[in-house]
Design an enzyme around this catalytic site. Structure first.
Site, short mmCIF file in Angstrom:
data_model
loop_
_atom_site.label_atom_id
_atom_site.label_comp_id
_atom_site.label_asym_id
_atom_site.label_seq_id
_atom_site.Cartn_x
_atom_site.Cartn_y
_atom_site.Cartn_z
N GLN A 169 27.91 87.11 -10.28
CA GLN A 169 27.13 86.05 -10.94
C GLN A 169 25.65 86.43 -10.94
O GLN A 169 24.95 86.27 -11.94
CB GLN A 169 27.35 84.72 -10.20
CG GLN A 169 26.58 83.56 -10.80
CD GLN A 169 27.07 83.21 -12.19
OE1 GLN A 169 28.27 83.03 -12.42
NE2 GLN A 169 26.15 83.11 -13.15
N ASP B 195 23.40 74.65 -9.06
CA ASP B 195 24.86 74.87 -8.97
C ASP B 195 25.48 73.58 -8.43
O ASP B 195 24.76 72.68 -7.95
CB ASP B 195 25.15 76.07 -8.03
CG ASP B 195 26.64 76.42 -7.96
OD1 ASP B 195 27.39 76.01 -8.88
OD2 ASP B 195 27.05 77.08 -6.99
N ARG C 51 28.16 87.47 -18.16
CA ARG C 51 29.10 87.94 -17.13
C ARG C 51 29.89 89.13 -17.68
O ARG C 51 30.10 90.12 -16.98
CB ARG C 51 30.08 86.80 -16.74
CG ARG C 51 29.45 85.60 -16.06
CD ARG C 51 28.96 85.93 -14.65
NE ARG C 51 30.00 86.48 -13.80
CZ ARG C 51 30.86 85.75 -13.08
NH1 ARG C 51 30.79 84.44 -13.09
NH2 ARG C 51 31.78 86.33 -12.31
N CYS D 231 25.28 78.47 -12.99
CA CYS D 231 26.36 79.48 -13.05
C CYS D 231 27.62 78.93 -13.70
O CYS D 231 28.46 79.70 -14.16
CB CYS D 231 26.66 79.98 -11.64
SG CYS D 231 27.22 78.66 -10.56
N ARG E 271 38.66 87.24 -5.40
CA ARG E 271 37.99 85.95 -5.20
C ARG E 271 38.71 85.25 -4.06
O ARG E 271 39.91 84.95 -4.16
CB ARG E 271 38.05 85.09 -6.48
CG ARG E 271 37.64 83.66 -6.23
CD ARG E 271 37.39 82.86 -7.47
NE ARG E 271 36.14 83.25 -8.10
CZ ARG E 271 35.48 82.51 -9.00
NH1 ARG E 271 35.95 81.33 -9.35
NH2 ARG E 271 34.36 82.95 -9.53
N HIS F 196 28.19 85.55 -4.26
CA HIS F 196 28.73 85.68 -5.62
C HIS F 196 27.87 86.72 -6.36
O HIS F 196 27.14 86.41 -7.29
CB HIS F 196 28.68 84.31 -6.32
CG HIS F 196 29.56 84.20 -7.52
ND1 HIS F 196 30.38 85.22 -7.96
CD2 HIS F 196 29.76 83.17 -8.40
CE1 HIS F 196 31.04 84.82 -9.04
NE2 HIS F 196 30.68 83.59 -9.32
#
Ligand code: CP
Ligand code: NVA
Length: 304
Positions: free
Chosen positions: A128, A220, A287, A259, A98, A125
């Site tokens: 996700q 988001d 996830r 998310c 990340r 991402h």
């Protein structure tokens, strides 16, 4: 050459759909697919879901996840990305990263001799997006009949969402202020994927139009990690927040996605986030299930 997952299109449509099916049918199962393997997780930004779900995923597959904070690594003191990738490839069976720049991630992956997974960059991402697609699939069997409308900032999450929806043939709408639309390269990527799948990719500015007939409303945060909280951006985004009025324009059984982490009262009203049409916690749990299948595919022992 190891197989990486740096962006949605690093898996084919067939692989992505098979992964989602497997994630749904193997929920809660344990295996020895990663037995004896250690996966590294290099994070330069905070995380709750990605860090915890990958750690548990590795454990449930019989492996181990080692967390490596960039600030505590020599990487943070100037050791090069290439040297770090070469060295860690000698110990680990895979690495989740990340970070800020997608370029840094690609540089690491170019040298690594083990699979590298994008755990979020400023641009994308994809993990996700896998969980988002899994959650959508759990509510609708026919992905080609689904309309997904994204509202707010055309950020990393929006980029990967429009890509994965385009890949599987859904109707996806990115609804943002004109200056905050997903970047042109991302829309071009999604439209290319749509050519093969029959998906429709729309980029529009009118939230009322975007919500009409939608099966899923998605949003988001307005300020992603590393971004400055500029008041003008917040003002521009206010008409794009998801509230009960916007939700009432969508299909009656429309579901609301995020998310997470969320800012109730900013991009999403608290009564929608915590209301009966919200599936945000299912999305967060997925996830784990989706990433277990990703780890099996990229790092797993096929015989286990
Ligand atoms: N959605 C997501 O990636 O959450 P974290 O930042 O908590 O990992
Ligand atoms: N767009 C958000 C997603 C967090 C999971 C960010 O990058 O901070």
């Amino acid at each position: 050459m190891p197989r990486h997952y740096l962006k949605v299109s690093d898996l084919t449509r067939e692989e992505t759909l098979a992964l989602i099916d497997a994630a749904i049918s193997h929920k809660g199962e344990r295996s020895a697919a990663l037995a004896g393997k250690v996966m590294g997780m290099i994070f330069s930004k905070p995380s709750t879901r990605t860090r915890a779900s990958f750690t548990v995923a590795a454990y449930e597959l019989g492996g181990h996840a080692m967390f490596l904070s960039e600030s505590e690594m020599q990487l943070g003191r100037g050791e090069t990305i290439e040297d770090t990738a070469r060295i860690l490839s000698g110990y680990l069976s895979g690495v989740v990263i990340r970070t800020f720049s997608q370029r840094d991630l690609e540089q690491f992956a170019a040298v690594a001799t083990v699979p590298v997974i994008n755990g979020l960059t400023d641009e994308r991402h994809p993990c996700q997006a896998l969980s988002d697609l899994m959650t959508i699939s759990e509510h609708h069997e026919d992905l080609a009949a689904v309309k997904v409308a994204y509202f707010g900032d055309g950020n990393n999450v929006a980029v990967s969402l429009i890509n994965i929806c385009a890949m599987v043939g859904a109707h996806v709408v990115a609804c943002t202020p004109p200056e905050l639309a997903p970047p042109d390269w991302a829309v071009a990527e999604a439209r290319k994927l749509a050519e093969a799948s029959g998906a429709t990719v729309e980029v529009i500015t009118d939230p009322l139009e975007a919500a009409q007939g939608a099966d899923f409303l998605y949003t988001d945060v307005w300020f992603s990690m590393g971004q400055q909280k500029v008041p003008e951006k917040k003002t521009r985004l206010e008409p794009y927040h998801i509230d009960t009025r916007l939700l009432s324009l969508a299909k009656p059984d429309c579901k609301v996605m995020h998310c997470l982490p969320a800012h109730r009262g900013e991009e999403i009203a608290a009564d929608v986030m915590d209301g009966p049409q919200s599936i945000v916690f299912q999305q967060a749990e997925n996830r784990l299930h989706a990433q277990k299948e990703l780890l099996k595919l990229l790092m797993g022992d096929a015989k286990a």
